[in-house]
Write a protein that holds these residues in place. Structure first.
Motif, PDB file in Angstrom:
ATOM      1  N   ASN A  29       0.836  -1.213   0.000  1.00  0.00           N
ATOM      2  CA  ASN A  29       0.000   0.000   0.000  1.00  0.00           C
ATOM      3  C   ASN A  29       0.857   1.243   0.000  1.00  0.00           C
ATOM      4  O   ASN A  29       2.057   1.188   0.321  1.00  0.00           O
ATOM      5  CB  ASN A  29      -0.896   0.000   1.236  1.00  0.00           C
ATOM      6  N   THR A  30       0.234   2.367  -0.331  1.00  0.00           N
ATOM      7  CA  THR A  30       0.984   3.620  -0.230  1.00  0.00           C
ATOM      8  C   THR A  30       1.359   3.863   1.215  1.00  0.00           C
ATOM      9  O   THR A  30       0.633   3.478   2.135  1.00  0.00           O
ATOM     10  CB  THR A  30       0.161   4.826  -0.715  1.00  0.00           C
ATOM     11  N   GLY A  31       2.499   4.508   1.388  1.00  0.00           N
ATOM     12  CA  GLY A  31       2.965   4.776   2.737  1.00  0.00           C
ATOM     13  C   GLY A  31       3.642   3.584   3.378  1.00  0.00           C
ATOM     14  O   GLY A  31       4.126   3.668   4.495  1.00  0.00           O
ATOM     15  N   GLU A  32       3.682   2.491   2.653  1.00  0.00           N
ATOM     16  CA  GLU A  32       4.269   1.288   3.220  1.00  0.00           C
ATOM     17  C   GLU A  32       5.709   1.086   2.729  1.00  0.00           C
ATOM     18  O   GLU A  32       6.032   1.425   1.598  1.00  0.00           O
ATOM     19  CB  GLU A  32       3.440   0.074   2.786  1.00  0.00           C
ATOM     20  N   ILE A  33       6.527   0.538   3.596  1.00  0.00           N
ATOM     21  CA  ILE A  33       7.865   0.114   3.173  1.00  0.00           C
ATOM     22  C   ILE A  33       7.879  -1.402   3.263  1.00  0.00           C
ATOM     23  O   ILE A  33       7.850  -1.970   4.358  1.00  0.00           O
ATOM     24  CB  ILE A  33       8.962   0.707   4.076  1.00  0.00           C
ATOM     25  N   TYR A  34       7.865  -2.019   2.102  1.00  0.00           N
ATOM     26  CA  TYR A  34       7.731  -3.477   2.072  1.00  0.00           C
ATOM     27  C   TYR A  34       9.104  -4.109   1.877  1.00  0.00           C
ATOM     28  O   TYR A  34       9.788  -3.847   0.891  1.00  0.00           O
ATOM     29  CB  TYR A  34       6.796  -3.876   0.920  1.00  0.00           C
ATOM     30  N   GLY A  35       9.516  -4.934   2.813  1.00  0.00           N
ATOM     31  CA  GLY A  35      10.829  -5.569   2.710  1.00  0.00           C
ATOM     32  C   GLY A  35      10.707  -6.995   2.205  1.00  0.00           C
ATOM     33  O   GLY A  35       9.988  -7.800   2.781  1.00  0.00           O
ATOM     34  N   LEU A  36      11.366  -7.278   1.098  1.00  0.00           N
ATOM     35  CA  LEU A  36      11.433  -8.666   0.626  1.00  0.00           C
ATOM     36  C   LEU A  36      12.668  -9.269   1.260  1.00  0.00           C
ATOM     37  O   LEU A  36      13.785  -8.892   0.921  1.00  0.00           O
ATOM     38  CB  LEU A  36      11.583  -8.706  -0.896  1.00  0.00           C
ATOM     39  N   LEU A  37      12.448 -10.187   2.177  1.00  0.00           N
ATOM     40  CA  LEU A  37      13.568 -10.730   2.923  1.00  0.00           C
ATOM     41  C   LEU A  37      13.755 -12.194   2.538  1.00  0.00           C
ATOM     42  O   LEU A  37      12.793 -12.949   2.492  1.00  0.00           O
ATOM     43  CB  LEU A  37      13.252 -10.608   4.421  1.00  0.00           C
ATOM     44  N   GLY A  38      14.960 -12.563   2.246  1.00  0.00           N
ATOM     45  CA  GLY A  38      15.180 -13.960   1.887  1.00  0.00           C
ATOM     46  C   GLY A  38      16.650 -14.246   1.687  1.00  0.00           C
ATOM     47  O   GLY A  38      17.438 -13.323   1.462  1.00  0.00           O
ATOM     48  N   PRO A  39      17.040 -15.518   1.775  1.00  0.00           N
ATOM     49  CA  PRO A  39      18.450 -15.860   1.584  1.00  0.00           C
ATOM     50  C   PRO A  39      18.846 -15.687   0.115  1.00  0.00           C
ATOM     51  O   PRO A  39      18.005 -15.455  -0.742  1.00  0.00           O
ATOM     52  CB  PRO A  39      18.516 -17.335   1.997  1.00  0.00           C
ATOM     53  N   ASN A  40      20.134 -15.808  -0.172  1.00  0.00           N
ATOM     54  CA  ASN A  40      20.613 -15.707  -1.555  1.00  0.00           C
ATOM     55  C   ASN A  40      19.915 -16.733  -2.439  1.00  0.00           C
ATOM     56  O   ASN A  40      19.748 -17.874  -2.049  1.00  0.00           O
ATOM     57  CB  ASN A  40      22.121 -15.968  -1.627  1.00  0.00           C
ATOM     58  N   GLY A  41      19.497 -16.307  -3.595  1.00  0.00           N
ATOM     59  CA  GLY A  41      18.879 -17.229  -4.550  1.00  0.00           C
ATOM     60  C   GLY A  41      17.416 -17.499  -4.266  1.00  0.00           C
ATOM     61  O   GLY A  41      16.816 -18.366  -4.867  1.00  0.00           O
ATOM     62  N   ALA A  42      16.827 -16.724  -3.358  1.00  0.00           N
ATOM     63  CA  ALA A  42      15.433 -16.961  -3.000  1.00  0.00           C
ATOM     64  C   ALA A  42      14.476 -16.516  -4.100  1.00  0.00           C
ATOM     65  O   ALA A  42      13.350 -16.994  -4.191  1.00  0.00           O
ATOM     66  CB  ALA A  42      15.110 -16.220  -1.702  1.00  0.00           C
ATOM     67  N   GLY A  43      14.914 -15.589  -4.923  1.00  0.00           N
ATOM     68  CA  GLY A  43      14.046 -15.089  -5.990  1.00  0.00           C
ATOM     69  C   GLY A  43      13.664 -13.629  -5.804  1.00  0.00           C
ATOM     70  O   GLY A  43      12.766 -13.134  -6.472  1.00  0.00           O
ATOM     71  N   LYS A  44      14.362 -12.919  -4.910  1.00  0.00           N
ATOM     72  CA  LYS A  44      14.051 -11.508  -4.664  1.00  0.00           C
ATOM     73  C   LYS A  44      14.326 -10.667  -5.907  1.00  0.00           C
ATOM     74  O   LYS A  44      13.479  -9.899  -6.357  1.00  0.00           O
ATOM     75  CB  LYS A  44      14.887 -10.959  -3.490  1.00  0.00           C
TER      76      LYS A  44
END
Ligand SMILES: Nc1ncnc2c1ncn2[C@@H]1O[C@H](COP(=O)(O)OP(=O)(O)O)[C@@H](O)[C@H]1O
Ligand SMILES: [Mg+2]
Lengths: 258, 542
Positions: A29-44
């Protein structure tokens, strides 16, 4: 008013027969800081590339402020500021020339862009490299140029792929401030990281991704509640949901026995 | 370290370079996703490189030998056979030098951008060993063309002249030529890369400096190109000079005349004075020594290009303000392309071909009487062919950072229009210069004016066609063109429809000329304008 900035639905990215991102869905959503967290090779990185439109074919639906890349590529890309993981810019251009190119393509006006640029260049302290070919810049300085290029048009959506990796302490603090400021003003941010503390401090929402699948999502608190046994730190939660905990202990033990 | 070991390492380096020059991964190309596995893709890169080598070889053999045989066969036109052979052999050496240098520049660029020697630098290898690996790799990239040139020409010469010694001398001459070409290439690459690192910036002085670099690059190329184009005339000129002024004694000191004179002497003994032969023999030995010296240092030079490219630019000028001047997006693309092209030998070389072509044509005006329809069509074909090399060059620049630029809000048509505009403008400029030359030399220029102006439409259409194909590949497959040498096969396939399109009005005009000569102009215009109209509609819909 909360508006949906990004919707990702059933995103699947394949390299040949290898599935790098597997039916991934999330929304920001607007105003949100979305963190994609994952190990190496996770697909981020694959996920991010699909959103910004540098990855050719994928299946699934991606919408940025109600628009899809397939329908209106230019409109979508105009709303995004993107900092890639591996910064490959035009090596023989200087930052000045490069940013001039970016500003031209984005159709920015000289007077507006120049004052904005002045502030960003000062903030990241790269004025003295402004006329040095990008080839001769250090990794961190290249990254700063990419960050400036991503902010120069005041995008509604900021997407950063592991942005803090090459930056020095000062710049990384400034970037974090900028990210928070951007979200407060009603912008949306997606960024990927494998560093827990960053996600913990900065993000309003975290999506944990492993083997191309979303394995946990929520605010840090929500995640904490989700994984009862974890002792509070995001790192423990992370290891728990990505099922790395048990194997990790074995690895450590094996190393200690050496 | 033993040679075999260096060879084995160079094998890996070579494979990596050929892989990266096909899939410019550093430039952000993504691997084709249709393919099953990466090994297959790596195999395909090797096949691709092989195809390029074979194409280059065919090109060198056909081009080089046709120059040679043509000028040998053309003696009698004022030149005696021994002088015709001197001219022919000289032209062959020059052609070889030119072709090798152009291709060398392409390869050097990808060798450097692959950063592969950086990796070697971290292994326990001495600088000397790295230099040798660099040299072996560099030579391997050209192995087939180098080898074939080295063998084919002496054989043809031996058959023609029946002299084994002469054939051996031609062998040596070619080897020296090849070494010179590679040295020249590397030297130029170093020049460019260090200037890029030092230069940049906005100051008038650095712009001027870059311009001078470009001229430095133009001059030798131009010289060689002239020799090729005017081989026949040069042979004649040389013959008459030699016969009247005895200047030959001094010319034989100059490469590649020394070698060609010796070759001629062994083919037709007893025609030249002992002093001339002695001088050219001495000069040839000198060039062989110089060649050996160059060979020894090429490897080190390649390694140094890397380390210099890594060194930080030492001086940072005091930067007063950080303002920028954005322009319209297509103009922004053009400005960026021109800046990048002027700083990279590989792009600059292709960019300068139209300029060189124009100068050569201008010179040939000197020997022409009136510029007839035939000649006009020939000229237009020549310039249009060279101008069509530009769109892929310009698009290759886009590939340099495609992983980033594809995230920018750019329409395909903006990119196509920008690059087609540069190609068309270059073509128009070449025509304009020709026109001025024709006026200045008091030749009839009306044909160039009318047909040239109409043909601009056709060139614009052809550029748009070629660019549409390339951009489609770039957008949909993440295709980032590596160097043109490595992708010769792909490159020619895509260029082919464009060349056809540029040729269509020329061919139609030639046919109509025989049926109804009065209709040539309207027919030519209609074809060219139709092409332009159709391509414009197609491009604007993208
Ligand atoms: N161009 C590519 N070709 C084949 N496989 C790839 C390619 N890019 C990434 N992958 C694979 O896809 C998976 C996800 O990669 P990536 O999205 O870069 O992960 P992350 O950014 O989370 O580290 C990895 O296993 C990686 O090896
Ligand atoms: Mg990544």
């Amino acid at each position: 008013m909360e508006e949906t900035a990004v919707i990702v639905e059933g995103l699947t990215v394949k390299y040949g027969s290898f599935v790098a991102v597997d039916n991934l869905s999330f929304a920001v959503n607007t105003g949100e800081i979305y963190g994609l967290l994952g190990p190496n090779g996770a697909g981020k990185t694959s996920t991010i590339k699909a959103i910004v439109g540098v990855l050719p074919p994928y299946s699934g639906k991606i919408q940025v402020y109600g628009k899809s890349l397939l329908e209106d590529e230019v409109a979508v890309k105009s709303m995004i500021g993107y900092v890639p993981e591996e910064v490959v810019l035009f090596d023989s251009l200087t930052p000045r020339e490069f940013l001039e190119f970016i500003a031209s393509v984005r159709g920015l006006k000289a007077d507006i862009v120049s004052s904005r640029l002045e502030k960003l260049v000062d903030a990241f302290d790269i004025k003295k490299y402004f006329d040095t070919p990008i080839a001769a810049l250090s990794m961190g300085n290249k990254q700063k140029v990419a960050v400036i290029a991503a902010l120069i048009h005041e995008p509604k959506l900021l997407i950063l792929d592991e942005p803090l990796v090459g930056l020095d302490a000062r710049s990384s603090k400034i970037l974090k401030e900028l990210i928070s400021y951007h979200a407060k003003r009603g912008g949306a941010v997606i960024f990927s990281t494998h560093i827990m503390e960053v996600a913990e401090k900065l993000c309003t929402k975290v999506g944990i991704i492993n083997h191309g699948k979303l394995v946990g999502e929520g605010t840090v608190d929500e995640l904490r509640r989700l994984v009862k046994s974890a002792e509070g730190s995001l790192e423990d939660i992370f290891l728990k949901v990505t099922e790395q905990e048990t194997s990790l202990n074995e690895v450590i033990r094996a190393l200690e026995e050496e | 370290m033993k040679f075999m070991e260096l060879w084995r390492i160079s094998n890996k380096v070579y494979k990596e370079v050929s892989f990266q020059s096909i899939f410019a991964l550093r430039g952000g190309a993504s691997l084709p996703q249709k393919d099953k596995n990466v090994l297959q893709i790596a195999k395909r890169a090797e096949t691709n490189t092989l195809i390029s080598k074979i194409l280059t070889t065919i090109f060198i053999v056909v081009f080089g030998l046709s120059v040679f045989i043509h000028s040998i066969a053309g003696y009698g036109a004022g030149a005696s056979r021994e002088f015709a052979m001197i001219g022919g052999a000289t032209a062959f050496f020059a052609a070889l030098l030119f072709l090798m240098a152009i291709m060398g520049l392409q390869v050097t660029t990808s060798l450097i951008s692959s950063r592969i020697l950086d990796v070697l630098g971290h292994l326990p290898l001495s600088r000397n060993e790295i230099s040798r690996i660099a040299l072996i790799t560099f030579i391997r990239i050209f192995d087939i063309p180098l080898f074939v040139a080295l063998v084919a020409f002496p054989i043809i010469y031996a058959i023609q002249s029946g002299s084994a010694v002469g054939s051996f001398i031609s062998f040596i001459g070619i080897a020296v030529t090849e070494i010179f070409a590679l040295t020249f290439t590397i030297g130029l690459a170093r020049f460019f890369y260090s200037s890029v690192l030092r230069g940049g910036g906005r100051s008038k002085a650095s712009t001027l400096l870059r311009f001078i670099f470009l001229i430095v690059w133009i001059l030798p190329t131009l010289g060689v190109y002239l020799v090729i184009n005017l081989a026949g005339q040069i042979a004649t000129l040389f013959a008459s000079m030699a016969q009247t002024l005895q200047i030959s004694n001094y010319i034989v000191i100059i490469y590649p005349f020394s070698f060609s004179l010796l070759m001629s002497n062994f083919a037709f003994p007893g025609q030249l004075s002992n002093l001339t032969i002695g001088l050219s023999a001495a000069a040839s030995v000198g060039y062989v020594i110089l060649g050996a010296y160059c060979l020894k240092h090429i490897g080190a030079s390649i390694r140094r290009v890397f380390s210099e490219a890594e060194e930080k630019a030492a001086m940072h000028a005091q930067i007063m303000e950080v303002s920028i001047q954005p322009s319209r997006s297509w103009l922004g693309i053009i400005r960026k392309d021109l800046r990048i092209a002027s700083r990279s030998p590989a792009y600059a070389s292709l960019f300068l071909l139209p300029a060189i072509q124009t100068v050569v044509l201008m010179l040939s005006f000197l020997s022409l009487g009136d510029i007839s329809l035939n000649i006009t069509i020939g000229i237009l074909f020549g310039i249009s062919f060279v101008s069509l090399m530009l769109p892929p060059t310009l698009l290759a620049i886009e590939g340099l950072a495609s992983s980033y630029t594809r995230s920018l809000p750019l329409r395909r048509r903006t990119m196509i229009v920008a690059k087609a505009a540069v190609a068309t403008l270059t073509y128009t400029l070449s025509l304009l210069i020709l026109l001025i030359a024709a006026v200045f030399l008091r030749r009839n220029f009306s044909l160039i004016l009318t047909f040239g102006a109409m043909h601009i439409f056709s060139i614009a259409a052809a550029s748009m066609l070629v660019l549409s194909i390339f951009v489609k590949k770039l957008w949909e497959e993440g295709f980032a063109m590596g160097n043109i040498y490595a992708r010769l096969g792909t490159f020619i396939c895509i260029l082919f429809p464009g060349v056809l399109m540029a040729l269509a009005p020329l061919i139609t005009a030639s046919i109509v000329f025989f049926i109804a000569s009065a209709q040539v102009i309207p027919v030519f215009f209609t074809v060219a304008f139709l092409e332009f109209g159709i391509m414009t509609i197609i491009v604007l819909r993208q």
